[in-house]
Design a protein around this motif. Structure first.
Motif, PDB file in Angstrom:
ATOM      1  N   TYR A   1       0.814  -1.217   0.000  1.00 42.82           N
ATOM      2  CA  TYR A   1       0.000   0.000   0.000  1.00 42.82           C
ATOM      3  C   TYR A   1       0.849   1.270   0.000  1.00 42.82           C
ATOM      4  O   TYR A   1       0.318   2.363  -0.155  1.00 42.82           O
ATOM      5  N   GLY A   2       2.132   1.150   0.188  1.00 38.53           N
ATOM      6  CA  GLY A   2       2.995   2.319   0.186  1.00 38.53           C
ATOM      7  C   GLY A   2       4.330   2.000   0.825  1.00 38.53           C
ATOM      8  O   GLY A   2       4.603   0.859   1.209  1.00 38.53           O
ATOM      9  N   GLY A   3       5.174   3.019   0.928  1.00 41.95           N
ATOM     10  CA  GLY A   3       6.473   2.830   1.553  1.00 41.95           C
ATOM     11  C   GLY A   3       7.428   1.979   0.755  1.00 41.95           C
ATOM     12  O   GLY A   3       8.377   1.407   1.304  1.00 41.95           O
ATOM     13  N   THR A   4       7.229   1.902  -0.570  1.00 49.21           N
ATOM     14  CA  THR A   4       8.073   1.042  -1.401  1.00 49.21           C
ATOM     15  C   THR A   4       9.324   1.763  -1.889  1.00 49.21           C
ATOM     16  O   THR A   4      10.256   1.134  -2.381  1.00 49.21           O
ATOM     17  N   GLY A   5       9.338   3.090  -1.803  1.00 51.04           N
ATOM     18  CA  GLY A   5      10.484   3.838  -2.315  1.00 51.04           C
ATOM     19  C   GLY A   5      10.491   3.964  -3.815  1.00 51.04           C
ATOM     20  O   GLY A   5      11.487   4.412  -4.399  1.00 51.04           O
ATOM     21  N   GLN A   6       9.375   3.622  -4.453  1.00 55.21           N
ATOM     22  CA  GLN A   6       9.303   3.715  -5.904  1.00 55.21           C
ATOM     23  C   GLN A   6       8.689   5.048  -6.320  1.00 55.21           C
ATOM     24  O   GLN A   6       7.859   5.619  -5.614  1.00 55.21           O
ATOM     25  N   ARG A   7       9.112   5.512  -7.469  1.00 55.29           N
ATOM     26  CA  ARG A   7       8.660   6.804  -7.989  1.00 55.29           C
ATOM     27  C   ARG A   7       7.730   6.578  -9.177  1.00 55.29           C
ATOM     28  O   ARG A   7       7.991   5.710 -10.014  1.00 55.29           O
ATOM     29  N   PHE A   8       6.632   7.345  -9.243  1.00 56.04           N
ATOM     30  CA  PHE A   8       5.736   7.217 -10.386  1.00 56.04           C
ATOM     31  C   PHE A   8       6.008   8.344 -11.391  1.00 56.04           C
ATOM     32  O   PHE A   8       6.818   9.251 -11.136  1.00 56.04           O
ATOM     33  N   ASP A   9       5.340   8.293 -12.507  1.00 55.30           N
ATOM     34  CA  ASP A   9       5.524   9.287 -13.568  1.00 55.30           C
ATOM     35  C   ASP A   9       4.888  10.610 -13.133  1.00 55.30           C
ATOM     36  O   ASP A   9       3.673  10.752 -13.098  1.00 55.30           O
ATOM     37  N   TRP A  10       5.717  11.582 -12.818  1.00 59.57           N
ATOM     38  CA  TRP A  10       5.213  12.853 -12.297  1.00 59.57           C
ATOM     39  C   TRP A  10       4.418  13.647 -13.333  1.00 59.57           C
ATOM     40  O   TRP A  10       3.725  14.599 -12.976  1.00 59.57           O
ATOM     41  N   SER A  11       4.501  13.281 -14.611  1.00 63.24           N
ATOM     42  CA  SER A  11       3.717  13.985 -15.625  1.00 63.24           C
ATOM     43  C   SER A  11       2.224  13.697 -15.453  1.00 63.24           C
ATOM     44  O   SER A  11       1.385  14.379 -16.058  1.00 63.24           O
ATOM     45  N   LEU A  12       1.892  12.708 -14.617  1.00 69.44           N
ATOM     46  CA  LEU A  12       0.491  12.375 -14.359  1.00 69.44           C
ATOM     47  C   LEU A  12      -0.134  13.260 -13.286  1.00 69.44           C
ATOM     48  O   LEU A  12      -1.325  13.168 -13.015  1.00 69.44           O
ATOM     49  N   ILE A  13       0.662  14.118 -12.652  1.00 65.07           N
ATOM     50  CA  ILE A  13       0.139  15.015 -11.623  1.00 65.07           C
ATOM     51  C   ILE A  13      -0.667  16.121 -12.305  1.00 65.07           C
ATOM     52  O   ILE A  13      -0.130  16.865 -13.133  1.00 65.07           O
ATOM     53  N   PRO A  14      -1.951  16.254 -11.986  1.00 70.99           N
ATOM     54  CA  PRO A  14      -2.774  17.285 -12.638  1.00 70.99           C
ATOM     55  C   PRO A  14      -2.412  18.689 -12.167  1.00 70.99           C
ATOM     56  O   PRO A  14      -2.014  18.900 -11.020  1.00 70.99           O
ATOM     57  N   HIS A  15      -2.567  19.664 -13.049  1.00 67.90           N
ATOM     58  CA  HIS A  15      -2.216  21.044 -12.721  1.00 67.90           C
ATOM     59  C   HIS A  15      -3.379  21.828 -12.127  1.00 67.90           C
ATOM     60  O   HIS A  15      -3.182  22.943 -11.654  1.00 67.90           O
ATOM     61  N   ASP A  16      -4.573  21.272 -12.163  1.00 69.47           N
ATOM     62  CA  ASP A  16      -5.730  21.994 -11.627  1.00 69.47           C
ATOM     63  C   ASP A  16      -6.487  21.101 -10.643  1.00 69.47           C
ATOM     64  O   ASP A  16      -7.680  20.871 -10.779  1.00 69.47           O
ATOM     65  N   SER A  17      -5.762  20.604  -9.666  1.00 71.74           N
ATOM     66  CA  SER A  17      -6.334  19.702  -8.666  1.00 71.74           C
ATOM     67  C   SER A  17      -7.320  20.442  -7.765  1.00 71.74           C
ATOM     68  O   SER A  17      -7.123  21.617  -7.421  1.00 71.74           O
ATOM     69  N   ALA A  18      -8.373  19.731  -7.360  1.00 70.73           N
ATOM     70  CA  ALA A  18      -9.362  20.295  -6.438  1.00 70.73           C
ATOM     71  C   ALA A  18      -8.838  20.329  -5.008  1.00 70.73           C
ATOM     72  O   ALA A  18      -9.465  20.943  -4.135  1.00 70.73           O
TER      73      ALA A  18
END
Length: 223
Positions: free
Chosen positions: A142-159
């Protein structure tokens, strides 16, 4: 850029984090995690956190009765739902203990797009979340794996304000300065072993973040 250090098990590490200026410290209440703490450990650790530093309780699919007991026994400020909780479940659980909350979303590059991430965030915003945390997807954790995801998937207009997690350390946190995020969350990148932090790594991480803050402020002032 706000900073959360997560996965504490040692009192001295909590004290160091506070001295270095971390905005929040995370305690893991998920027994399968190597960073999990007991109620007794959490009481000791939270007692060492000074005013104006938030204590975040990380839970994974925790039943209501367990969350109520946790809230009665440990003085934490914010719940971090890090499992499969729906927006409605998060809202109901948080309301049962009268706590603010954030939700962790595990981003899968093979399935997610900026639009799908944006839509998920909107659902949790409607349910009352204070922020959203974006972490890397892993089928066995569920987390704490130290892996990085593709930051281009971060939306620029998040609620919601976005907190970035996954594979961060003092060497790469500077790369986040131009991302549309509110804060960063690090665990493995400041450790000597799981649950045991490295003071030098924590110091280097904070130094890197503060350097970016200063540079961004200088650019803003110049404009």
């Amino acid at each position: 850029m706000h900073v959360k250090f997560c996965g504490f098990t040692q009192l001295s590490d909590i004290q160091t984090a506070a001295q270095l200026g971390a905005d929040a410290v995370g305690l893991v209440f998920y027994p399968p995690s190597p960073r999990a703490v007991t109620i007794e450990q959490a009481q000791t650790l939270s007692a060492a956190v000074p005013a104006f530093v938030s204590v975040v309780a990380l839970v994974v699919n925790m039943p209501k009765d367990e969350l109520v007991k946790l809230a009665n026994d440990v003085p934490f400020d914010i719940i971090q739902f890090h499992g499969d909780e729906t927006p409605e479940q998060c809202e109901q659980l948080a309301s049962s203990v009268n706590k603010r909350w954030i939700k962790a979303l595990r981003i899968n590059a093979e399935q997610d797009t900026p639009d799908s991430v944006r839509a998920q965030i909107a659902q949790f915003a409607d349910a009352g979340a204070s922020s959203i945390l974006l972490d890397a997807y892993h089928q066995a954790a569920y987390g704490g794996t130290g892996q990085r995801f593709d930051w281009s998937l971060i939306p620029h207009d998040s609620a919601l304000p976005i907190v970035l997690a996954g594979g961060l350390d003092a060497q790469n946190v500077a790369e986040t300065s131009n991302l549309p995020i509110y804060g960063v969350d690090v665990s493995g990148g400041i450790e000597v072993d799981k649950g045991k932090k490295d003071a030098a790594k924590m110091r280097a991480f904070m130094k890197a973040v503060k350097r970016d803050r200063w540079q961004n402020a200088t650019v803003t002032d110049a404009i």
